[in-house]
Write a protein that holds these residues in place. Structure first.
Motif, PDB file in Angstrom:
ATOM      1  N   THR A  39      -4.800   5.369  -4.503  1.00 28.81           N
ATOM      2  CA  THR A  39      -4.345   6.338  -5.497  1.00 28.81           C
ATOM      3  C   THR A  39      -3.132   7.107  -4.993  1.00 28.81           C
ATOM      4  OG1 THR A  39      -6.011   7.885  -4.637  1.00 28.81           O
ATOM      5  CG2 THR A  39      -6.592   6.627  -6.617  1.00 28.81           C
ATOM      6  N   ALA A  40      -3.082   7.359  -3.680  1.00 34.39           N
ATOM      7  CA  ALA A  40      -1.937   8.084  -3.113  1.00 34.39           C
ATOM      8  C   ALA A  40      -0.666   7.229  -3.187  1.00 34.39           C
ATOM      9  CB  ALA A  40      -2.222   8.481  -1.667  1.00 34.39           C
ATOM     10  N   ASP A  41      -0.769   5.933  -2.883  1.00 38.85           N
ATOM     11  CA  ASP A  41       0.393   5.040  -2.979  1.00 38.85           C
ATOM     12  C   ASP A  41       0.904   4.969  -4.416  1.00 38.85           C
ATOM     13  OD1 ASP A  41       0.668   4.368  -0.339  1.00 38.85           O
ATOM     14  OD2 ASP A  41      -0.548   2.554  -0.458  1.00 38.85           O
ATOM     15  N   TYR A  42      -0.029   4.815  -5.341  1.00 41.17           N
ATOM     16  CA  TYR A  42       0.370   4.722  -6.750  1.00 41.17           C
ATOM     17  C   TYR A  42       1.009   6.033  -7.202  1.00 41.17           C
ATOM     18  CZ  TYR A  42       0.144   3.351 -11.644  1.00 41.17           C
ATOM     19  OH  TYR A  42       0.480   3.024 -12.922  1.00 41.17           O
ATOM     20  N   THR A 164       7.311  -7.951  -7.473  1.00 43.08           N
ATOM     21  CA  THR A 164       6.377  -6.865  -7.158  1.00 43.08           C
ATOM     22  C   THR A 164       5.035  -7.404  -6.681  1.00 43.08           C
ATOM     23  OG1 THR A 164       7.440  -5.456  -8.817  1.00 43.08           O
ATOM     24  CG2 THR A 164       5.265  -4.796  -8.047  1.00 43.08           C
ATOM     25  N   VAL A 165       4.547  -8.451  -7.319  1.00 43.32           N
ATOM     26  CA  VAL A 165       3.272  -9.052  -6.895  1.00 43.32           C
ATOM     27  C   VAL A 165       3.386  -9.580  -5.468  1.00 43.32           C
ATOM     28  CG1 VAL A 165       1.697 -10.982  -7.289  1.00 43.32           C
ATOM     29  CG2 VAL A 165       2.450  -9.588  -9.211  1.00 43.32           C
ATOM     30  N   VAL A 166       4.503 -10.226  -5.160  1.00 45.96           N
ATOM     31  CA  VAL A 166       4.702 -10.728  -3.800  1.00 45.96           C
ATOM     32  C   VAL A 166       4.679  -9.579  -2.795  1.00 45.96           C
ATOM     33  CG1 VAL A 166       6.387 -11.784  -2.246  1.00 45.96           C
ATOM     34  CG2 VAL A 166       5.953 -12.804  -4.483  1.00 45.96           C
ATOM     35  N   LEU A 167       5.356  -8.474  -3.135  1.00 49.89           N
ATOM     36  CA  LEU A 167       5.462  -7.358  -2.199  1.00 49.89           C
ATOM     37  C   LEU A 167       4.181  -6.546  -2.099  1.00 49.89           C
ATOM     38  CD1 LEU A 167       9.066  -6.160  -3.147  1.00 49.89           C
ATOM     39  CD2 LEU A 167       8.384  -7.324  -1.046  1.00 49.89           C
ATOM     40  N   VAL A 168       3.534  -6.299  -3.237  1.00 48.28           N
ATOM     41  CA  VAL A 168       2.343  -5.443  -3.236  1.00 48.28           C
ATOM     42  C   VAL A 168       1.105  -6.217  -2.801  1.00 48.28           C
ATOM     43  CG1 VAL A 168       0.798  -4.075  -4.689  1.00 48.28           C
ATOM     44  CG2 VAL A 168       3.271  -3.880  -4.974  1.00 48.28           C
ATOM     45  N   VAL A 169       0.944  -7.429  -3.316  1.00 52.82           N
ATOM     46  CA  VAL A 169      -0.254  -8.215  -3.018  1.00 52.82           C
ATOM     47  C   VAL A 169      -0.058  -9.050  -1.753  1.00 52.82           C
ATOM     48  CG1 VAL A 169      -1.839  -9.980  -3.883  1.00 52.82           C
ATOM     49  CG2 VAL A 169      -0.879  -8.281  -5.451  1.00 52.82           C
ATOM     50  N   ASP A 173       2.760  -4.124   0.686  1.00 48.30           N
ATOM     51  CA  ASP A 173       3.801  -3.141   0.983  1.00 48.30           C
ATOM     52  C   ASP A 173       3.630  -1.843   0.204  1.00 48.30           C
ATOM     53  OD1 ASP A 173       5.892  -2.517   2.571  1.00 48.30           O
ATOM     54  OD2 ASP A 173       7.431  -3.505   1.382  1.00 48.30           O
ATOM     55  N   GLY A 174       2.537  -1.670  -0.508  1.00 48.38           N
ATOM     56  CA  GLY A 174       2.198  -0.408  -1.149  1.00 48.38           C
ATOM     57  C   GLY A 174       3.254   0.129  -2.092  1.00 48.38           C
TER      58      GLY A 174
END
Length: 513
Positions: A39-42, A164-169, A173-174
Motif C-alpha cells: 500500500t505504501a508503494d502504491y 509496467t508489468v515487466v518492471l513491477v511483476v 521494482d515497486g
C-alpha cells in the motif's frame, strides 16, 4: 457553425472510448498490481503521478487552452499558432524539468515525507513527457483525426502495460516500476508524435503571438490548478498525517470511482456544444434545468451501486491488504458527480462571458478542502479525506450557483432533485444499516436493493407524464432506434465559445494506467 455538434461527437466519441478503455484496463490490472505492490508503494506512485499533473498545469501556463481557441480565430494563422504554442510548451517544460532536477531530494521529502530522490527524478522526467504528450495529442483533436487520436492513446496504454508489468511483476521494482513504465513508454510516443507532426512544429517563438496566447491562456491556469489540487492536497495531508499506506488506500478508492468518471467524461464532452447550441435564453434555461435533473438521477444510480457494493468490488479486484479502500469509494463517487455539476455551471458562466468568477469559487473550495482535511484526516483517515472532497465540491457549487443565478437564472427542478437525493440516501442507509456486509447473501441483497432505485424514483413521483410516455418506448426498440437516428441527422449550430479550461484534469489522467 452548422454541423459542429456532429463533428464534435465524432472526436468526442474517440476520446471517450479511449478514456473508457484505458480506465477499464487500469481496473483490470489492479489485481496484479496490488499483489506485487505494498500500500505504501502504491501510495507513493500515485502521489507522484498527481504531483506531475499539478506541475504540468502550471508549466503549460494555459498554452493548450490558448491553442484550442486561437487555432480557429479568423485573424490568426493556424500554422503560426501551432508552431509558437509548441515552442512555448517545449521550452517551458524543458526549463522547468532542468530547474527541478537538482532539487529531487527535497521534492520527494516534501511530497512523500521521506527521501526518495529516484522517484522524484523519474517524475520530473514525466513532467516533460506528460506536458508534451498532451500537447501533441491536442493536434489530432484540432485536425479532427479521431482515429489517430484513439489509436495513439490505446497503443500508449498497451505499451505502458507491457513495460509496467515487466518492471513491477518481473523486476519487482515497486513504485519505480509504475512510474518508469508510464513515463518511459510515453516518452517514446512523444518522440514518435514529434516526427509525425514535424512539419508543423518549431522551436522558434513568435513573441507578439505568444503574448496574445498568454493573455488568453494564462488566466485559465489558476482556476484549473486550484480545482485539480482538490484531488491532490488530500493525498499530501494523508501522507503527512497517516502515512503512505493510507494514501495508497485512498488512491485505490479513487481508481474504483472511475465508473462515475467515465459517465462524467462523456458528459463533459457532450454538454458544452449542446448548451451553446440553444440560442433562445428561455429554451436554454429550461433545457439546463432538465439536463441537471436527469444527469443527477443517472449519476445517483451509479453512486448507489458504488456505495452498496464497494466491499465486493475491492475483494474482487485487489489483494486483502487494500481492502480498507472500500470505505471511501461511495464518497469519492459522490464527489465526482458534484464535479460534473460544477461543469454545468462553468458552461453557464461561459454563456454570459463572465468566466472571471471561476477562480474565486475554486480557490474558496481549495481553502475549505485543506482546512477540512487537516481537521478530518487525523481521526478518520481516508474517510475524512473523502468527506473533505465532497464538502469542498459543495462549496464550489454553492458559490457558482450564486454567481450564475445572478447572471443567468435557471429554474432548477428542486423538487425532483430532492427526490433523487432522498432515494439515494435511503437506499444507502438501508443497505449499510440492515444488510449483510459479506458473502453471497450480502452481495445479492444489496444488488437487488440497488436495482430498486428506478422503481423508487417512480414511486416518489419523480417522472413527469411526458417522461413516462418516453420511457415506454424502451419496450419498442424500433421506435427508439428511429428517434436516435433523427437526433443524429438534426443539424446543430453552436452559438458561443466552448471553455476548454479543466480539460487537462481529465485528459492527463487518461494517459496513464
Amino acid at each position: 457553425m452548422s454541423g459542429y455538434l456532429r463533428r464534435l461527437a465524432t472526436t468526442g466519441a474517440a476520446y471517450t472510448a479511449a478514456s473508457i478503455v484505458s480506465k477499464l484496463i487500469a481496473v483490470a490490472l489492479l489485481p496484479l498490481y496490488t499483489r506485487y505492490l505494498t500500500t505504501a508503494d502504491y501510495g507513493a506512485a500515485e502521489v507522484m503521478f498527481a504531483a506531475v499533473v499539478s506541475a504540468s498545469i502550471v508549466v503549460r501556463l494555459g498554452a493548450i487552452e490558448a491553442l484550442l481557441r486561437f487555432y480557429y480565430k479568423e485573424d490568426e494563422d493556424p500554422a503560426r499558432v501551432v508552431a509558437t504554442s509548441f515552442a512555448a510548451g517545449f521550452w517551458l517544460a524543458t526549463i522547468a524539468a532542468l530547474i527541478a532536477l537538482p532539487f529531487a531530494g527535497p521534492i520527494s521529502e516534501a511530497l512523500l515525507a521521506r527521501p526518495a530522490p529516484d522517484l522524484a527524478r523519474i517524475s520530473i522526467g514525466g513532467l516533460w513527457v506528460l506536458t508534451m504528450f498532451e500537447y501533441l495529442l491536442t493536434l489530432f483533436r484540432l485536425e479532427e483525426r479521431a482515429r489517430a487520436f484513439f489509436v495513439t492513446t490505446i497503443l500508449n496504454v498497451l505499451v505502458t502495460i507491457g513495460l509496467t508489468v515487466v518492471l513491477v511483476v518481473g523486476a519487482e521494482d515497486g513504485a519505480r516500476g509504475l512510474l518508469i513504465g508510464s513515463y518511459a513508454s510515453g516518452g517514446a510516443f512523444v518522440l514518435g508524435l514529434i516526427f509525425v507532426h514535424r512539419r508543423r512544429l518549431s522551436l522558434w517563438i513568435d513573441r507578439p503571438l505568444l503574448r496574445r496566447l498568454m493573455r488568453f491562456g494564462l488566466p485559465t491556469m489558476p482556476a484549473e490548478l486550484s480545482l485539480y489540487l482538490l484531488n491532490f492536497v488530500d493525498r499530501i495531508i494523508l501522507v503527512r498525517s497517516a502515512g503512505l499506506a493510507e494514501a495508497g488506500l485512498y488512491s485505490l478508492a479513487v481508481k474504483f470511482a472511475q465508473g462515475v468518471n467515465v459517465l462524467v467524461r462523456g458528459f463533459q464532452l457532450a454538454w458544452p456544444p449542446l448548451a451553446y447550441s440553444i440560442r433562445d435564453d428561455g429554451d436554454a434555461r429550461r433545457t439546463y434545468a432538465a439536463v441537471v435533473t436527469w444527469f443527477v438521477a443517472g449519476c445517483a444510480f451509479v453512486v448507489a451501486g458504488m456505495w452498496l457494493l464497494s466491499r465486493w468490488i475491492v475483494r474482487a479486484l485487489a489483494s486483502a491488504e487494500f481492502f480498507g479502500s472500500y470505505k471511501a469509494i461511495g464518497l469519492i463517487a459522490t464527489g465526482v458527480t458534484l464535479y460534473a455539476l460544477y461543469m454545468v455551471l462553468v458552461v453557464i458562466l461561459g454563456r454570459t462571458g463572465r468566466t472571471e468568477f471561476n477562480f474565486p469559487a475554486t480557490a474558496a473550495a481549495l481553502v475549505a478542502n485543506v482546512a477540512l482535511n487537516l481537521a478530518l484526516v487525523p481521526p478518520l483517515g481516508i474517510v475524512g479525506a473523502a468527506i473533505a472532497l465532497v464538502a469542498s465540491y459543495l462549496v464550489v457549487l454553492a458559490l457558482m450557483y450564486g454567481f450564475t443565478q445572478r447572471l443567468f437564472p435557471v429554474p432548477y427542478e428542486w423538487g425532483r432533485l430532492a427526490r433523487v437525493v432522498l432515494v439515494l440516501a435511503a437506499l444507502v442507509a438501508v443497505g449499510e444499516l440492515l444488510l449483510p456486509t459479506e458473502g453471497a447473501a450480502g452481495f445479492l441483497s444489496r444488488a437487488v436493493l440497488w436495482l430498486v432505485y428506478p422503481l423508487a424514483l417512480l414511486a416518489t413521483g419523480f417522472f413527469t407524464p411526458g417522461e413516462r410516455s418516453s420511457l415506454a418506448t424502451l419496450r419498442h426498440p424500433s421506435e427508439l432506434l428511429r428517434r436516435i437516428s433523427a437526433l443524429r441527422q438534426a443539424p446543430a449550430a453552436v452559438d458561443g465559445q466552448i471553455p476548454e479550461t479543466y480539460e487537462a484534469e481529465f485528459s492527463d489522467e487518461d494517459l496513464r494506467v
